[in-house]
Design a protein around this motif. Structure first.
Motif, short mmCIF file in Angstrom:
data_model
loop_
_atom_site.label_atom_id
_atom_site.label_comp_id
_atom_site.label_asym_id
_atom_site.label_seq_id
_atom_site.Cartn_x
_atom_site.Cartn_y
_atom_site.Cartn_z
N ARG A 36 0.83 -1.20 0.00
CA ARG A 36 0.00 0.00 0.00
C ARG A 36 0.87 1.26 0.00
N GLU A 37 1.93 1.27 0.81
CA GLU A 37 2.83 2.42 0.84
C GLU A 37 3.54 2.61 -0.50
N GLY A 38 3.96 1.50 -1.11
CA GLY A 38 4.60 1.58 -2.42
C GLY A 38 3.65 2.12 -3.47
N ALA A 39 2.43 1.62 -3.50
CA ALA A 39 1.45 2.08 -4.50
C ALA A 39 1.07 3.54 -4.24
N ARG A 40 0.95 3.92 -2.98
CA ARG A 40 0.62 5.30 -2.65
C ARG A 40 1.74 6.24 -3.11
N THR A 41 2.97 5.82 -2.91
CA THR A 41 4.11 6.63 -3.36
C THR A 41 4.09 6.77 -4.87
N GLY A 42 3.88 5.66 -5.57
CA GLY A 42 3.83 5.70 -7.03
C GLY A 42 2.69 6.54 -7.56
N ALA A 43 1.53 6.46 -6.90
CA ALA A 43 0.38 7.26 -7.34
C ALA A 43 0.63 8.74 -7.12
N ALA A 44 1.25 9.08 -5.99
CA ALA A 44 1.52 10.48 -5.68
C ALA A 44 2.58 11.08 -6.61
N LEU A 45 3.61 10.30 -6.93
CA LEU A 45 4.66 10.80 -7.81
C LEU A 45 4.22 10.81 -9.26
N SER A 46 3.19 10.03 -9.55
CA SER A 46 2.58 9.97 -10.88
C SER A 46 3.61 9.73 -11.97
N ASP A 49 5.65 14.56 -14.04
CA ASP A 49 5.39 15.68 -14.96
C ASP A 49 6.22 15.57 -16.23
N GLY A 50 6.64 14.35 -16.58
CA GLY A 50 7.41 14.16 -17.80
C GLY A 50 8.87 14.55 -17.70
N ASP A 51 9.32 14.99 -16.53
CA ASP A 51 10.72 15.37 -16.32
C ASP A 51 11.54 14.08 -16.23
N ALA A 53 14.55 13.40 -15.43
CA ALA A 53 15.38 13.23 -14.23
C ALA A 53 14.52 12.72 -13.07
N VAL A 54 13.30 13.24 -12.96
CA VAL A 54 12.39 12.80 -11.90
C VAL A 54 11.89 11.39 -12.21
N CYS A 55 11.54 11.14 -13.47
CA CYS A 55 11.03 9.83 -13.88
C CYS A 55 12.02 8.71 -13.54
N ALA A 56 13.29 9.00 -13.68
CA ALA A 56 14.32 7.99 -13.44
C ALA A 56 14.35 7.52 -11.99
N THR A 57 13.79 8.31 -11.07
CA THR A 57 13.86 7.95 -9.65
C THR A 57 12.53 7.43 -9.08
N ILE A 58 11.46 7.50 -9.84
CA ILE A 58 10.14 7.16 -9.30
C ILE A 58 10.06 5.71 -8.83
N ASP A 59 10.48 4.75 -9.65
CA ASP A 59 10.38 3.35 -9.24
C ASP A 59 11.28 3.06 -8.04
N ALA A 60 12.44 3.69 -7.97
CA ALA A 60 13.31 3.51 -6.80
C ALA A 60 12.64 4.06 -5.55
N GLN A 61 11.90 5.17 -5.69
CA GLN A 61 11.15 5.74 -4.56
C GLN A 61 10.05 4.77 -4.10
N ILE A 62 9.40 4.11 -5.06
CA ILE A 62 8.35 3.14 -4.73
C ILE A 62 8.96 1.98 -3.95
N VAL A 63 10.06 1.44 -4.45
CA VAL A 63 10.72 0.31 -3.79
C VAL A 63 11.23 0.73 -2.41
N ALA A 126 9.82 -2.36 -17.97
CA ALA A 126 8.97 -2.51 -19.15
C ALA A 126 7.96 -1.37 -19.25
N TRP A 127 7.73 -0.67 -18.15
CA TRP A 127 6.76 0.42 -18.10
C TRP A 127 7.44 1.65 -17.50
N PRO A 128 8.15 2.43 -18.32
CA PRO A 128 8.88 3.60 -17.83
C PRO A 128 7.94 4.62 -17.17
N ALA A 129 8.43 5.26 -16.13
CA ALA A 129 7.59 6.20 -15.36
C ALA A 129 7.08 7.35 -16.21
N CYS A 130 7.89 7.86 -17.14
CA CYS A 130 7.45 9.00 -17.97
C CYS A 130 6.33 8.62 -18.94
#
Length: 179
Positions: A36-46, A49-51, A53-63, A126-130
């Motif tokens: 739940r915390e991982g999914a909430r983090t991923g949903a919040a980071l969305s 915004d197509g950036d 540099a930010v996209c590259a860190t989203i999955d690591a933030q989820i984990v 397989a599913w990039p954050a951007c």
């Protein structure tokens, strides 16, 4: 004396079984909270915004969010018994669409998030954050993990080396970035 000798093993078995169920239930709740915390983090980071540099860190933030729960002081879950964390695009029914992003356990070998190295490495993306859509019809992001629960009480003496497989997944829609 004879009656006590006959009933004592049954009482011990019931007591140990109840304790074991309680431990297993606690581990199950920890897994649910972690996904739940991982999914909430991923949903919040969305989609960041197509950036890129930010996209590259989203999955690591989820984990990292999942790992923080699994390694929290109140958790008895042995993180090495969680071999992988999956991040995936989910359909309306919550089922996985396509191939997931796979993070595999590697003690301390992952990227550093908020100054703490995570114990998982990115095995495949397989599913990039951007590429995630947050508006007008947001994608749903799922976080899934599996775990091997090993008996904790002396009941394991009687049942041998028993592992109970557990798994959990949480799906949340991506939060729109434009309000």
């Amino acid at each position: 004396m004879v009656e006590m000798a006959a009933i004592l093993p049954i009482l011990l078995l019931l007591t140990l079984g109840t304790l074991e169920f309680g431990f297993a239930f606690d581990h199950r709740l920890t897994l649910e909270y972690a996904t739940r915390e991982g999914a909430r983090t991923g949903a919040a980071l969305s989609n960041g915004d197509g950036d890129t540099a930010v996209c590259a860190t989203i999955d690591a933030q989820i984990v990292a969010a999942v790992q923080r729960v699994l390694k929290s002081p109140g958790s008895d879950v042995d993180i090495s018994d969680v071999p992988e964390i999956l991040i995936y695009r989910a359909g309306a029914d919550g089922e996985m669409l396509g191939t997931p992003n796979r993070w595999t356990y590697s003690a301390g070998g992952g990227p550093v998030v908020d100054g703490v190295p995570i114990d998982y490495v990115n095995a495949s993306t397989a599913w990039p954050a951007c590429s995630r859509v947050s508006a007008p019809n947001p994608d749903s992001l799922g976080v899934s993990l599996s775990y091997r629960y090993v008996l904790r009480t002396p009941l394991s003496i009687f049942l041998g080396f028993v592992e109970i497989p557990m798994s959990d997944r949480t799906v949340m829609a991506l939060s729109p970035t434009d309000y």
